[in-house]
Design a protein around this motif. Structure first.
Motif, short mmCIF file in Angstrom:
data_model
loop_
_atom_site.label_atom_id
_atom_site.label_comp_id
_atom_site.label_asym_id
_atom_site.label_seq_id
_atom_site.Cartn_x
_atom_site.Cartn_y
_atom_site.Cartn_z
N GLU A 83 9.12 11.02 -43.59
CA GLU A 83 8.36 9.79 -43.35
C GLU A 83 7.02 10.10 -42.70
O GLU A 83 6.00 9.50 -43.05
CB GLU A 83 9.16 8.84 -42.46
N VAL A 87 3.51 8.87 -44.41
CA VAL A 87 2.59 7.85 -43.89
C VAL A 87 1.18 8.41 -43.77
O VAL A 87 0.20 7.69 -44.01
CB VAL A 87 3.06 7.26 -42.53
N LEU A 150 1.35 0.27 -42.58
CA LEU A 150 1.87 -0.53 -41.48
C LEU A 150 2.93 0.19 -40.65
O LEU A 150 3.07 -0.07 -39.46
CB LEU A 150 2.46 -1.84 -42.03
N SER A 151 3.65 1.10 -41.27
CA SER A 151 4.73 1.79 -40.54
C SER A 151 4.26 3.00 -39.76
O SER A 151 5.04 3.62 -39.02
CB SER A 151 5.82 2.23 -41.53
N ARG A 153 2.35 3.73 -37.06
CA ARG A 153 2.43 3.82 -35.60
C ARG A 153 3.87 3.97 -35.13
O ARG A 153 4.18 4.77 -34.24
CB ARG A 153 1.75 2.61 -34.96
N LYS A 154 4.77 3.19 -35.74
CA LYS A 154 6.18 3.27 -35.35
C LYS A 154 6.78 4.62 -35.71
O LYS A 154 7.47 5.25 -34.90
CB LYS A 154 6.97 2.15 -36.04
N VAL A 155 6.49 5.10 -36.92
CA VAL A 155 7.01 6.40 -37.35
C VAL A 155 6.49 7.51 -36.45
O VAL A 155 7.25 8.39 -36.01
CB VAL A 155 6.63 6.67 -38.82
N GLU A 158 8.08 7.70 -32.85
CA GLU A 158 9.40 8.34 -32.85
C GLU A 158 9.29 9.83 -33.16
O GLU A 158 9.96 10.66 -32.53
CB GLU A 158 10.31 7.65 -33.86
#
Length: 353
Positions: A83, A87, A150-151, A153-155, A158
């Motif tokens: 991931e 991204v 969109l994903s 920052r979250k990816v 973590e």
């Protein structure tokens, strides 16, 4: 540090996608610095299974002999690694105006960039990048992390947490392998108050890959680098004596290399080694280099317990990581020349140059 780049910034990806057949002269390396395929195609950096019974001994040998190794069964989920790569690949294929909104300056390097160093007229590398801070917490600013995809920052939040944990495990092993208590190197870095940052490297297709490099030869100025390589396209080369060895990444492995700060702390028992990146005409490449660094204002010098145990003098003068990395941020990647001032104390301390 200067607030602005010395010349207008050209995005290498834009050059690549424009369909040019000849690269601009400012990317053409001198003859003696141009890339070559490794003559040792059967040689690779050591691969270490972190769940294996002999991993400590193998890591010790790799740090002393190679300065590089790759780690499998490291505990970071494979899906998260995939991931993270994806991204960032999606980010670099966003419209140019989206990427330009994150354009960086040499003051902090944070954001979207296309050159290292601020010397006017320098020969540049065939790459773009994105640099961001993770630790210390007061430097981390999610507004400076891309909002698209969109994903992302979250990816990356973590992913960064997992890689820092992995780096902490390695630091304990490196410390014990020197005959020190497991927390000595970590404490020299500032304990839990370390620096951690990420540079995502994007290497576009190049019409003349034999004339240039994606990243010029250098050793990493920080503590330790944990690299997530491209899982399809090789390109990283490591200097081994007088030769360049092309790294063949194992599936879902991290490539780890010793940085200059650990070479200094270990008084050159562990070696930071030059490496470079080749590009190619057929495929783009992407890699994520996570830098596990000392707290920037801490004085870094050889561990006194090591000097006493081995009855040797320090090879390096004390200085902060901030003082140290200013060199590469000013000059750009130039071999191991940032260690040059220290090398004068003992020019024989490192046979890798």
């Amino acid at each position: 540090m200067k607030d602005n780049w010395p010349e207008p910034i050209v995005r290498v990806q834009s050059l690549s996608e424009s369909g040019i057949s000849t690269i601009p002269t400012k990317y053409v390396k001198p003859l003696n610095e141009r890339p070559s395929l490794s003559k040792f195609s059967d040689v690779n950096i050591p691969t270490i299974n972190l769940e294996g019974s002999s991993n400590c001994e193998e890591i010790s040998e790799a740090c002393r002999d190679w300065g590089f190794f790759q780690v499998v069964n490291h505990g970071v989920p494979r899906e998260l690694m995939d991931e993270a790569r994806q991204v960032w690949r999606e980010f670099f294929h966003q419209p140019m105006d989206v990427k330009q909104s994150y354009g960086n300056t040499p003051k902090t390097y944070e954001g979207y960039g296309s050159r290292l160093g601020v010397e006017k007229g320098a020969i540049l590398d065939w790459s773009d990048y994105y640099f961001l801070h993770y630790l210390p917490g007061y430097l981390k600013d999610h507004n400076k992390w891309p909002s698209l995809p969109l994903s992302l920052r979250k990816v990356m939040e973590e992913y960064s947490k997992q890689v820092v944990n992995f780096g902490g495990r390695l630091m304990k092993i490196l410390s014990e392998n020197l005959g020190l208590k497991e927390d000595v190197l970590q404490n020299a870095f500032g304990g839990e108050d370390i620096g951690a940052c990420l540079r995502v490297n994007f290497y576009p297709k190049c019409p003349q890959p034999d004339l240039t490099l994606g990243l010029s030869p250098h050793s990493d100025p920080g503590g330790m680098t944990i690299l997530l390589p491209d899982h399809h396209v090789a390109g990283l080369q490591v200097r081994r004596n007088a030769h360049w060895i092309t790294v063949k990444p194992a599936s879902h492995a991290f490539i780890v290399n010793i940085g200059d700060q650990i070479q200094i702390l270990s008084n050159a028992i562990y070696k930071s080694v030059e490496h470079r990146v080749m590009v190619n005409s057929a495929e783009e490449r992407i890699s994520l280099a996570f830098f596990y660094n000392p707290k920037s204002d801490l004085m870094i010098e050889p561990v006194k317990e090591l000097l006493t145990t081995h009855n040797v003098s320090p090879l390096y003068p004390p200085r902060t990581f901030d003082q140290y990395r200013l060199y590469i941020r000013t000059k750009g990647p130039q071999g191991k020349s940032q260690l040059g001032e220290s090398n004068k104390l003992n020019p024989q301390h490192d046979k890798c140059n």
